[in-house]
Structures are given as C-alpha cells and as structure tokens.
Design an enzyme around this catalytic site. Structure first.
Site, PDB file in Angstrom:
ATOM      1  CD  GLU A   1      -1.331   0.960   3.565  1.00 28.41           C
ATOM      2  OE1 GLU A   1      -2.412   1.353   3.180  1.00 28.41           O
ATOM      3  OE2 GLU A   1      -0.547   1.258   4.673  1.00 28.41           O
TER       4      GLU A   1
ATOM      5  CG  ASN B   1      -4.613   3.465   5.367  1.00 28.68           C
ATOM      6  OD1 ASN B   1      -4.225   2.340   5.449  1.00 28.68           O
ATOM      7  ND2 ASN B   1      -4.260   4.603   5.772  1.00 28.68           N
ATOM      8  CG  HIS B   2      -1.690   4.940   2.429  1.00 29.26           C
ATOM      9  ND1 HIS B   2      -1.756   6.426   2.150  1.00 29.26           N
ATOM     10  CD2 HIS B   2      -1.310   4.721   3.551  1.00 29.26           C
ATOM     11  CE1 HIS B   2      -1.429   6.853   3.346  1.00 29.26           C
ATOM     12  NE2 HIS B   2      -1.226   6.074   4.432  1.00 29.26           N
TER      13      HIS B   2
ATOM     14  CG  HIS C   1      -2.246   0.630   9.321  1.00 29.60           C
ATOM     15  ND1 HIS C   1      -2.323   1.553   8.246  1.00 29.60           N
ATOM     16  CD2 HIS C   1      -2.335   1.325  10.324  1.00 29.60           C
ATOM     17  CE1 HIS C   1      -2.784   2.825   8.593  1.00 29.60           C
ATOM     18  NE2 HIS C   1      -2.784   2.939   9.987  1.00 29.60           N
TER      19      HIS C   1
ATOM     20  CG  HIS D   1       4.618   1.265   8.238  1.00 27.22           C
ATOM     21  ND1 HIS D   1       4.865   2.535   7.283  1.00 27.22           N
ATOM     22  CD2 HIS D   1       3.490   0.927   7.589  1.00 27.22           C
ATOM     23  CE1 HIS D   1       3.929   2.408   6.461  1.00 27.22           C
ATOM     24  NE2 HIS D   1       2.994   1.518   6.595  1.00 27.22           N
TER      25      HIS D   1
HETATM   26 FE   FE2 Z   1       1.321   1.155   5.553  1.00 29.12          FE
HETATM   27 FE   FE2 Z   2      -2.060   1.577   6.239  1.00 29.93          FE
END
Ligand code: FE2
Ligand code: FE2
Length: 267
Positions: free
Chosen positions: A39, A67-68, A178, A180
């Site tokens: 993403e 989400n990205h 998400h 990271h």
């Molecule tokens: Fe991410």
């Molecule tokens: Fe994310």
C-alpha cells in the site's frame, strides 16, 4: 509448504530490499508462495501497475493493501484487471477490485488470501468481523482444504487480536499490517491459527514509519504548515514472517520472523 508474508513496502527503499531479497529467500528457503503488502510502495502513497509488475517479476504472488490503496489514480483502473492485487474486502459494495482471491499452486494446494481493514482510529468502513465471516462462509462451502491467509490492516492492537481470536481455527494465519513496526508476538492461537499483530514494514527504519524524519517531526510540531511527507531513502529492512504448513493436514508446522537488512537487528 512455505509461505513468506512481508509487511507494508514503503517507497524505493522497501521495493529495493524486497526485489533483492525475495528471489534469494525463495531459492534458499524453498518458498512456495509470497505475499507482500504494497500500500505504500509508490513513494509512500499507494501502488502503480509498474510496481505491481516489478514485484511479480521478483517472485511475489499476491499483493495486499490497505487505506493507501487509492492514492495513485491509475490503480482504480488497474485493480479491476489484476486479480493478484487485493484491497480490503470491507469497502462498500461497488468499490473496484477484489478483497480476496484464490490461487492454485503447482503442488496442487490452493492458497486463499483475504485482506481486511480495521475501524479503530481509521476510516469508517464496513464491519471487518462480518465481512470476513461472509467470505469465509462462502469459501468453506467451495474449498475443502485450502490454506487461508488473512491480512488485517489496522492501527489498534486490540482490534487485530480480537479479529484473530474471532477467526481462530477457520483460517491458517492472521497477520497484521499498517503500523510499520514489527511485533514479537508470533504464536499459534488456541484453535491452531498462526498470529502476529504486525509484520512491520519493508523500508528504511531511519525514519518515522518510513517517512523522512525532519518532515514528519515538522508535521507534528507545526500544525499550520502543509508539508507533504516524503519517504526516507536509506537502506531498507525487509520485515515479514515465514510460515511452514503441513501439505496434508494444512496445520502450521513452524514459523520464523524474517528481518533482513538496514537498521534493525537481523532475524
Ligand atoms: Fe502502510
Ligand atoms: Fe495503512
């Protein structure tokens, strides 16, 4: 059989370490299937058709997201024809692309990958528990002995753990993405599902979750500045997990965290 699952690829540093290390890992560890979360692969914001194809060329089988996923406009058209690129399954009906896919392997096994997004501290989206449950109900009727990998893309550790326990025994592995940041909680849940709260990112850890430190600090300290974040460009670390599954029983027979290159302690 062995499946390598890597966390969010962030920018060029992340792409480089994945494209260098994945072919080596496939060869040396005899890996059958590779899943990455892509993403943030395009300068931290989304993914492009070219990046997808470059990742497939290096041995990646499926790309999950979060989400990205919509950050690069071209992906809206591309995701409709690329069945190996997934977006979270709990986007509303009518959203382009697929939230899960079934992939046949040369060894006769079927791997099903499901991507879902959490809701706590994130965008409003459909119920992840209900969305995955509906997909699993359908899959369980159609496939009798498939390996099922669930990528839960979320900010909150509690929501990820709750999802994992909710689907324990119905899926082979639940891995978080998400944040990271890799977590050290890899274990087998009560009913046999592998779980790790977050795989971490594939990217430069001399950063703020993959982004240049100075710009990120500026964003926190100077709320009036509209500075756009840029990805850090130092040596990337590959973060993920290698899980081993018994071909007959589809039970997890082993797992190892994978951390290679860059700033983090290798594992
Ligand atoms: Fe991410
Ligand atoms: Fe994310």
């Amino acid at each position: 059989m062995k499946i390598l699952i890597c966390g969010d690829i962030v920018g060029k540093s992340g792409r480089q370490v994945v494209q260098e290390q994945v072919p080596i890992l496939i060869k040396n560890k005899k890996i059958d299937f590779v899943i990455v979360n892509g993403e943030n692969a395009a300068n931290g914001f989304g993914i492009t058709k070219k990046i997808c194809n470059d990742l497939y060329s290096s041995g990646v089988d499926v790309i999950t997201s979060g989400n990205h996923i919509w950050d690069q406009k071209e992906i809206i058209e591309h995701i409709e024809c690329d069945k190996r690129l997934l977006r979270p399954c709990n986007y509303p009906i009518g959203t382009p692309g697929l939230g899960y896919g079934a992939y046949e392997l040369k060894n006769g096994s079927t791997v099903i990958v499901i991507n879902v997004m959490c809701r706590l501290f994130m965008d409003i989206i459909d119920d992840p528990f209900k969305s995955v449950d509906e997909i699993l109900s359908f899959i369980e009727k159609k496939f009798s002995n498939a390996i099922i990998i669930l990528d839960i893309h979320g900010e909150s550790t509690s929501e990820k753990m709750a999802l994992a326990h909710f689907f324990d025994g119905r899926v082979t592995a639940v891995v978080g993405t998400h944040t990271h940041i890799p977590t050290a909680d890899q274990h087998i849940l009560e009913k046999g599902t592998f779980y790790q709260t977050d795989l971490g990112m594939c990217g430069d850890y001399d950063s703020v979750i993959g982004m240049k430190k100075s710009l990120s600090i500026q964003k926190f300290t100077n709320k009036f500045l509209k500075s756009r974040l840029e990805t850090a460009s130092g040596e990337g670390t590959l973060c993920g997990v290698l899980i081993e599954i018994n071909n007959e029983t589809k039970i997890i027979s082993g797992f190892n965290q994978v951390i290679i290159g860059g700033k983090l302690n290798p594992n």
